[in-house]
Design a protein around this motif. Sequence first.
Motif, PDB file in Angstrom:
ATOM      1  N   ARG A   1       0.832  -1.204   0.000  1.00 35.07           N
ATOM      2  CA  ARG A   1       0.000   0.000   0.000  1.00 35.07           C
ATOM      3  C   ARG A   1       0.861   1.246   0.000  1.00 35.07           C
ATOM      4  NH1 ARG A   1      -2.769  -0.407   4.581  1.00 35.07           N
ATOM      5  NH2 ARG A   1      -1.902   1.341   5.744  1.00 35.07           N
ATOM      6  N   PHE A   2       0.556   2.139  -0.912  1.00 36.50           N
ATOM      7  CA  PHE A   2       1.157   3.466  -0.949  1.00 36.50           C
ATOM      8  C   PHE A   2       0.119   4.432  -0.400  1.00 36.50           C
ATOM      9  CE2 PHE A   2       3.147   0.966  -4.294  1.00 36.50           C
ATOM     10  CZ  PHE A   2       4.494   1.244  -4.145  1.00 36.50           C
ATOM     11  N   ASP A   3       0.385   4.988   0.759  1.00 37.44           N
ATOM     12  CA  ASP A   3      -0.600   5.804   1.482  1.00 37.44           C
ATOM     13  C   ASP A   3      -0.109   7.246   1.594  1.00 37.44           C
ATOM     14  OD1 ASP A   3      -2.541   6.810   3.157  1.00 37.44           O
ATOM     15  OD2 ASP A   3      -2.304   5.280   4.704  1.00 37.44           O
TER      16      ASP A   3
ATOM     17  N   CYS B   1       1.412   9.199  -0.584  1.00 33.42           N
ATOM     18  CA  CYS B   1       2.792   9.306  -1.073  1.00 33.42           C
ATOM     19  C   CYS B   1       2.847  10.117  -2.365  1.00 33.42           C
ATOM     20  CB  CYS B   1       3.375   7.920  -1.340  1.00 33.42           C
ATOM     21  SG  CYS B   1       3.634   6.923   0.148  1.00 33.42           S
TER      22      CYS B   1
ATOM     23  N   LEU C   1       4.548  10.094  -5.887  1.00 35.79           N
ATOM     24  CA  LEU C   1       5.195   9.114  -6.760  1.00 35.79           C
ATOM     25  C   LEU C   1       5.410   9.690  -8.158  1.00 35.79           C
ATOM     26  CD1 LEU C   1       2.972   6.243  -5.465  1.00 35.79           C
ATOM     27  CD2 LEU C   1       5.437   5.994  -5.624  1.00 35.79           C
TER      28      LEU C   1
ATOM     29  N   LYS D   1      -2.455  -1.057  -3.609  1.00 35.13           N
ATOM     30  CA  LYS D   1      -3.368   0.087  -3.571  1.00 35.13           C
ATOM     31  C   LYS D   1      -2.600   1.391  -3.457  1.00 35.13           C
ATOM     32  CE  LYS D   1      -7.727   1.720  -1.689  1.00 35.13           C
ATOM     33  NZ  LYS D   1      -8.889   1.407  -0.830  1.00 35.13           N
ATOM     34  N   PHE D   2      -3.053   2.372  -4.218  1.00 37.77           N
ATOM     35  CA  PHE D   2      -2.514   3.721  -4.153  1.00 37.77           C
ATOM     36  C   PHE D   2      -3.574   4.598  -3.495  1.00 37.77           C
ATOM     37  CE2 PHE D   2      -0.457   1.583  -7.681  1.00 37.77           C
ATOM     38  CZ  PHE D   2       0.871   1.930  -7.542  1.00 37.77           C
TER      39      PHE D   2
ATOM     40  N   CYS E   1      -2.501   9.363  -3.465  1.00 40.21           N
ATOM     41  CA  CYS E   1      -1.122   9.581  -3.887  1.00 40.21           C
ATOM     42  C   CYS E   1      -1.053  10.548  -5.066  1.00 40.21           C
ATOM     43  CB  CYS E   1      -0.469   8.257  -4.293  1.00 40.21           C
ATOM     44  SG  CYS E   1      -0.239   7.095  -2.920  1.00 40.21           S
TER      45      CYS E   1
ATOM     46  N   LEU F   1       0.395  10.778  -8.646  1.00 42.37           N
ATOM     47  CA  LEU F   1       0.874   9.814  -9.633  1.00 42.37           C
ATOM     48  C   LEU F   1       1.229  10.453 -10.972  1.00 42.37           C
ATOM     49  CD1 LEU F   1      -1.757   6.950  -9.073  1.00 42.37           C
ATOM     50  CD2 LEU F   1       0.520   7.157  -8.065  1.00 42.37           C
TER      51      LEU F   1
ATOM     52  N   ILE G   1      -6.835   3.245  -8.133  1.00 41.10           N
ATOM     53  CA  ILE G   1      -6.113   4.527  -8.093  1.00 41.10           C
ATOM     54  C   ILE G   1      -7.096   5.698  -7.999  1.00 41.10           C
ATOM     55  CG2 ILE G   1      -4.170   3.591  -9.402  1.00 41.10           C
ATOM     56  CD1 ILE G   1      -5.239   5.121 -11.856  1.00 41.10           C
TER      57      ILE G   1
ATOM     58  N   SER H   1      -6.318   8.924  -6.032  1.00 38.56           N
ATOM     59  CA  SER H   1      -5.048   9.586  -6.323  1.00 38.56           C
ATOM     60  C   SER H   1      -5.186  10.608  -7.442  1.00 38.56           C
ATOM     61  CB  SER H   1      -3.989   8.533  -6.685  1.00 38.56           C
ATOM     62  OG  SER H   1      -3.737   7.693  -5.573  1.00 38.56           O
TER      63      SER H   1
END
Length: 215
Positions: free
Chosen positions: A136-138, A140, A142, A156-157, A160, A162, A177, A180
């Motif tokens: 998991r990208f929480d 963030c 990126l 999971k994003f 985020c 992106l 996504i 995000s």
Amino acid sequence: MSGKIKIEQPKIPQDLTQANFQEIYYQDEPYLESCIITNCTIDREKMDKIVLSQVVFKNVTFSDVSFRNIELTDVIFDHCDLTNADFMGGSIHRVEFKESKLLGINLSDASLGNVIFENCNLNLSAFGYSSLKQVRFDHCSLESADYYECKFIKVKFETCRLNEVNFSRTPLKGIDISSSAFQRITVSPEDLKGCEVSPDQAIVFAAMLGLKIKE
């Protein structure tokens, strides 16, 4: 794959011994276990197949380090700076990155399982040819991250950034996504099938595919 992804947390003992990274040189193998390393800089270290188990890094700066084929199990990076760190080919299991700077980190050809990135800067990070399972990208950033030809299982994003992420040859079926933000990402129509997106994102993808939407 809507909803929360169950991710195993690092198994860290309550009483960790304060350690210095240099102690690794006194081991028969490049190995550290059950310790905490805080408020220091690990500078210009280059080791292959280093093994870290049940280790907490807090307020640690990794400067010009190359730890290819690293094995991380039950490890926490808390408020650390891993800018341009080279973890290519790493095996990363039950690991948390919290409030950390991972700008340009190299995680290509790595295997990540039960990993959380929370409030991290992962701009320009490299994940090409990696396998990510239960990750998991929480919250963030990126931007311009590279996920070329990755394998995603339960990824999971969550909220985020992106923009300009490269998902070329990475199937996004079942990947959410929708929370995000991005203006543009690189992904092929066939790999986008089954990806969970918001209505606004659907309009962006439609424009990328050359569709004209009438109001």
